[in-house]
Design an enzyme around this catalytic site. Structure first.
Site, PDB file in Angstrom:
ATOM      1  N   ASP A  71       9.235   2.857   1.764  1.00 59.94           N
ATOM      2  CA  ASP A  71       8.382   3.680   2.230  1.00 59.94           C
ATOM      3  C   ASP A  71       7.912   3.508   3.754  1.00 59.94           C
ATOM      4  O   ASP A  71       7.577   2.493   3.984  1.00 59.94           O
ATOM      5  CB  ASP A  71       7.166   3.273   1.556  1.00 59.94           C
ATOM      6  N   LYS A  74       2.491  11.245   7.035  1.00 64.22           N
ATOM      7  CA  LYS A  74       1.823  11.038   8.346  1.00 64.22           C
ATOM      8  C   LYS A  74       2.252  11.705   9.426  1.00 64.22           C
ATOM      9  O   LYS A  74       2.036  12.801   9.737  1.00 64.22           O
ATOM     10  CB  LYS A  74       1.801   9.500   8.481  1.00 64.22           C
ATOM     11  N   PHE A 106       0.884  -1.121   0.003  1.00 64.49           N
ATOM     12  CA  PHE A 106       0.023   0.020  -0.066  1.00 64.49           C
ATOM     13  C   PHE A 106       0.758   1.170   0.339  1.00 64.49           C
ATOM     14  O   PHE A 106       1.818   1.552   1.048  1.00 64.49           O
ATOM     15  CB  PHE A 106      -1.011   0.034   1.197  1.00 64.49           C
TER      16      PHE A 106
HETATM   17  C1  LIG Z   1       3.020   2.977   3.512  1.00 65.87           C
HETATM   18  C2  LIG Z   1       2.266   3.929   2.925  1.00 65.87           C
HETATM   19  N1  LIG Z   1       2.494   4.665   1.907  1.00 65.87           N
HETATM   20  C3  LIG Z   1       1.778   5.887   1.294  1.00 65.87           C
HETATM   21  C4  LIG Z   1       0.571   6.165   2.084  1.00 65.87           C
HETATM   22  C5  LIG Z   1      -0.215   7.236   1.519  1.00 65.87           C
HETATM   23  O1  LIG Z   1      -0.247   8.206   2.403  1.00 65.87           O
HETATM   24  P1  LIG Z   1      -1.515   9.135   2.116  1.00 65.87           P
HETATM   25  O2  LIG Z   1      -2.699   8.853   2.626  1.00 65.87           O
HETATM   26  O3  LIG Z   1      -1.028  10.417   3.034  1.00 65.87           O
HETATM   27  O4  LIG Z   1      -1.367   9.604   0.634  1.00 65.87           O
HETATM   28  C6  LIG Z   1       0.134   5.448   3.257  1.00 65.87           C
HETATM   29  C7  LIG Z   1      -1.114   5.538   3.700  1.00 65.87           C
HETATM   30  O5  LIG Z   1      -1.698   4.796   4.566  1.00 65.87           O
HETATM   31  C8  LIG Z   1       0.963   4.325   3.595  1.00 65.87           C
HETATM   32  O6  LIG Z   1       0.556   3.480   4.692  1.00 65.87           O
END
Ligand SMILES: Cc1ncc(COP(=O)(O)O)c(C=O)c1O
Length: 407
Positions: free
Chosen positions: A232, A261, A147
């Site tokens: 990530d 976040k 994700f």
């Molecule tokens: C590992 C990871 N990358 C990217 C994102 C995307 O972040 P955003 O919702 O701020 O676009 C998330 C969101 O849950 C995430 O858990």
């Protein structure tokens, strides 16, 4: 927290959303009006322990005093310049974030998905300019069940059909391999590979932790094959697992980190690509940007977040209380819990379907004054603010035991 004063009830506000709000979420039936620390309060004044913490955007709790003070000070001075001009907060934010992560340069963005998109663009550019991949041939290897966000390009390499169906055509250039499988990764990486993009722990997949040695193996493989390792850490980073970064559990330093976040302290969206100079250095003026990325309010809050992490206090709490979380969940295995995966203050708990779906457990916990979120049907995710006390954590585990054993 002062009592919430509202003329409209929760039920009224929930039904008012129905005709005017896109139905892309299915929230639990609670309407939050106020929050402080680990607690939120609904419009009727009922209090709930927040065991989700905004999917880890609230690692420091709701309205942490140091973060709110930093935001207030900045609101009274300067909020937005755009990057057409310099602002007096950005240098310190970038310097301290780079120092915290052990990397050299920062590209400030806003949301997590934007950081991922930016990371992909930088990796492709690096592949063409530094690695020498022929034009438009760069590939990026990702893991199944990932994700990384919701943009068209990002859902192009998702394996979740709900996230993809109806949104094609998709962006080419991605190869998907099973997570936690070094042999599959080895087979997928070739001369066209710009980067391997992975979550060090897969959050949305249910807090899936790879085997010890996997991240070290990815680091070794990407170095040997001459491509970038992009971690990530948008959900796993910034204290959640007991370290500033989840990759630190294997002492791995990626070439590029994606953060978001909690970087915004639960106040403003703040994300960043952090990388070595020879990687982020490929960007030149006009090639990438964002009106809001690096704005002074975001930089002030982000700097205050980095300052909290520099103390080590939150990483320490996540480690110490992580033991309490793990012990408490171990007690529930066989009593409604099939199994769980936990690191620091972060757990994916697989509920025995005989005891209810993840959603049903979430609804029952809500009635007990505890907020959680289900993921993938029968898994619930626990990710409280790192400010949670041992008593509060024990209370949440007691509530989980109650809803499992007494319905
Ligand atoms: C590992 C990871 N990358 C990217 C994102 C995307 O972040 P955003 O919702 O701020 O676009 C998330 C969101 O849950 C995430 O858990």
């Amino acid at each position: 927290m002062t009592a919430a004063v509202h003329t409209r009830s929760s039920a009224d506000l929930i039904s008012a959303e129905e005709p005017v709000l896109a139905h892309n979420y299915h929230p639990l039936p609670v309407v939050v009006a106020r929050a402080e620390g680990t607690w939120v309060e609904d419009v009727e004044g009922r209090r709930y322990l927040d065991m989700l913490a905004g999917y880890s955007a609230l690692n420091f709790g709701h309205r942490h005093p140091a973060l709110v003070a930093a935001a207030h000070r900045q609101l009274d001075r300067l909020t937005l310049t755009s990057r057409a001009f310099h602002n007096d907060r950005l240098a310190e934010f970038a310097e301290r974030l780079a120092a915290l992560t052990g990397l050299d340069m920062v590209l400030p963005m806003n949301t997590g998905a934007e950081a991922v998109e930016s990371g992909i663009k930088v990796a492709r550019k690096w592949a063409y300019e530094v690695k020498g991949v022929p034009a438009d041939r760069a590939t990026i290897v990702v893991a199944a069940e990932n994700f990384h966000g919701r943009t068209t390009t990002i859902v192009s390499f998702s394996t979740d059909e709900t996230a993809r169906a109806g949104f094609g055509p998709f962006t080419p250039g991605f190869r998907i391999v099973p997570y936690n499988d070094l042999a599959a990764l080895e087979a997928a990486v070739d001369d066209t590979t710009a980067a391997v993009l992975l979550e060090p722990i897969q959050g949305e997949a249910g807090v899936v932790i790879p085997d010890e040695g996997y991240l070290t193996g990815v680091r070794e493989l990407t170095r040997r094959k001459g491509c970038l390792f992009i971690a990530d850490e948008i959900q796993s980073g910034l204290g959640r697992t007991g370290r500033t970064l989840a990759v630190e559990h294997e002492s791995v330093v990626p070439d590029m980190l994606l953060l978001g976040k909690a970087l915004g302290g639960g106040i403003v969206p703040v994300s960043a690509v952090v990388a070595r100079r020879d990687v982020l250095g490929v960007l030149r003026p006009g090639e990438h940007g964002s009106t809001f990325g690096g704005n002074p309010l975001a930089a002030a809050v982000g700097t205050a977040v980095v300052e909290l992490l520099e103390t080590g206090e939150f990483q320490h709490r996540a480690t110490e209380l992580g033991v309490v979380l793990r012990d408490g969940l171990s007690e529930l295995v066989g009593k409604g819990v099939l199994g769980f995966r936990a690191r620091g203050l972060w757990a994916g708990v697989d509920i025995d379907p005989a005891f209810g779906t993840g959603r049903e457990i979430g609804e029952r916990l809500l009635r007990e004054g505890v907020l959680v979120k289900d993921t993938h049907g029968s898994t619930i995710r626990l990710a409280p603010p790192l400010t949670i006390t041992e008593d509060e954590l024990s209370g949440a585990l007691g509530a989980l035991e109650k809803v499992l054993t007494r319905g």
